[in-house]
Write an enzyme that holds these catalytic residues in place. Structure first.
Site, PDB file in Angstrom:
ATOM      1  N   ASP A  76      91.387  72.506  64.809  1.00  0.00           N
ATOM      2  CA  ASP A  76      92.453  72.738  63.820  1.00  0.00           C
ATOM      3  C   ASP A  76      92.538  72.057  62.631  1.00  0.00           C
ATOM      4  O   ASP A  76      91.772  70.911  62.583  1.00  0.00           O
ATOM      5  CB  ASP A  76      93.706  72.187  64.871  1.00  0.00           C
ATOM      6  N   HIS A 118      88.202  78.066  56.887  1.00  0.00           N
ATOM      7  CA  HIS A 118      87.514  78.502  58.080  1.00  0.00           C
ATOM      8  C   HIS A 118      86.098  78.679  57.709  1.00  0.00           C
ATOM      9  O   HIS A 118      85.257  78.301  58.792  1.00  0.00           O
ATOM     10  CB  HIS A 118      88.118  79.930  58.507  1.00  0.00           C
ATOM     11  N   LEU A 128      72.514  73.550  76.699  1.00  0.00           N
ATOM     12  CA  LEU A 128      73.859  73.657  76.303  1.00  0.00           C
ATOM     13  C   LEU A 128      74.291  74.811  76.584  1.00  0.00           C
ATOM     14  O   LEU A 128      73.821  76.040  76.161  1.00  0.00           O
ATOM     15  CB  LEU A 128      74.161  73.408  74.874  1.00  0.00           C
TER      16      LEU A 128
END
Ligand code: FPP
Length: 243
Positions: free
Chosen positions: A23, A40, A134
């Site tokens: 955020d 972004h 991962l």
């Protein structure tokens, strides 16, 4: 500094799954006198940093909240930009991710996205599915209430087909019908930018998650701070309601 922090992280107490609510991109852009979309774009660099360090410390699962079912309510320009940014980043990063043994998948609803978008995502992600390092989940068009509702509907359909017995529905069954089927629940949920709420993210899965909030805006989130969150998590006592 980074190497010292890496040494401080206990491999034995490594969380199995970390989830992040990224955020503050808009506020970052505002602070830099730029348009929201630049926030972004800068946020993608932070994603790259965190995926990199997560792989380095041998984290097993990382889930990042990229686009929520509520985000469709943003301006058409911002929504269009985010969809393109996420697809372009996937295309750009896929070879590097493959090389780094990352197994990537998108979790979320395919309903509002176009068929060609969903197809391209799967085709690209598939290239990494042999990897066992991962596991990176991109929560895309993700909403936890939607996920639970879709799970109920799938369970009902399976009952109708005779593939599931009503009496066999347990908590484990519900987990198996979620997008995160087969994955451990998140041990740690990080949210940047000072907000302290879940925003429809992993509601079922976070029943016993630890939370770590920071005022840092997502584009400024560093490898060091990620490690500090893990070290902080490792100092907590988790009793899961037992004593
Ligand atoms: C929240 O900040 C951020 C988002 C809704 C988008 C997050 C997406 C990215 C960082 C790109 C992800 C890329 C990949 C490759 C997965 P906000 O816009 O709500 O910020 P604000 O609260 O300051 O306005």
């Amino acid at each position: 500094m980074l190497d010292e922090l890496i040494k401080e992280v206990s491999a034995a107490e490594m969380p199995s799954h970390i989830a992040i609510i990224m955020d503050g991109n808009g506020r970052w852009a505002e602070q830099h006198n730029q348009k929201r979309i630049s926030g972004h774009k800068e946020g993608v660099n932070a994603v790259r940093r965190i995926v990199d360090i997560a792989g380095e410390i041998n984290l097993k699962y990382l889930t990042i909240y990229a686009f929520s079912t509520e985000n469709w309510g943003r301006s058409k320009t911002e929504v269009g930009y985010l969809l393109k940014l996420i697809m372009d980043s996937l295309n750009k990063e896929i070879n590097g991710l493959r090389k780094n043994n990352v197994n990537i998948r998108f979790i979320g609803s395919d309903k509002e996205l176009s068929e060609s978008y969903n197809k391209k995502v799967i085709e690209t992600c598939k290239k990494s599915w042999d990897n066992d390092g991962l596991h990176l989940n991109i929560a895309m068009n993700y909403g936890s209430r939607r996920e639970i509702l879709e799970a109920f509907n799938k369970m009902r359909a399976d009952i109708d087909k005779g593939e599931l017995l009503e009496d066999d529905i347990s908590e484990a069954t519900v987990s198996k019908y979620l997008y995160t089927a087969g994955m451990p629940d998140p041990d740690l949920i990080i949210r940047t930018s000072g907000e302290q709420r879940l925003s429809n993210f992993l509601i079922w899965q976070s029943a016993y998650s630890e939370f770590w909030f920071t005022k840092t805006l997502w584009p400024d989130f560093s490898k060091e701070e990620f490690l500090q969150a893990i070290i902080g998590y490792q100092s907590r006592k988790r009793s899961f309601g037992k004593r």
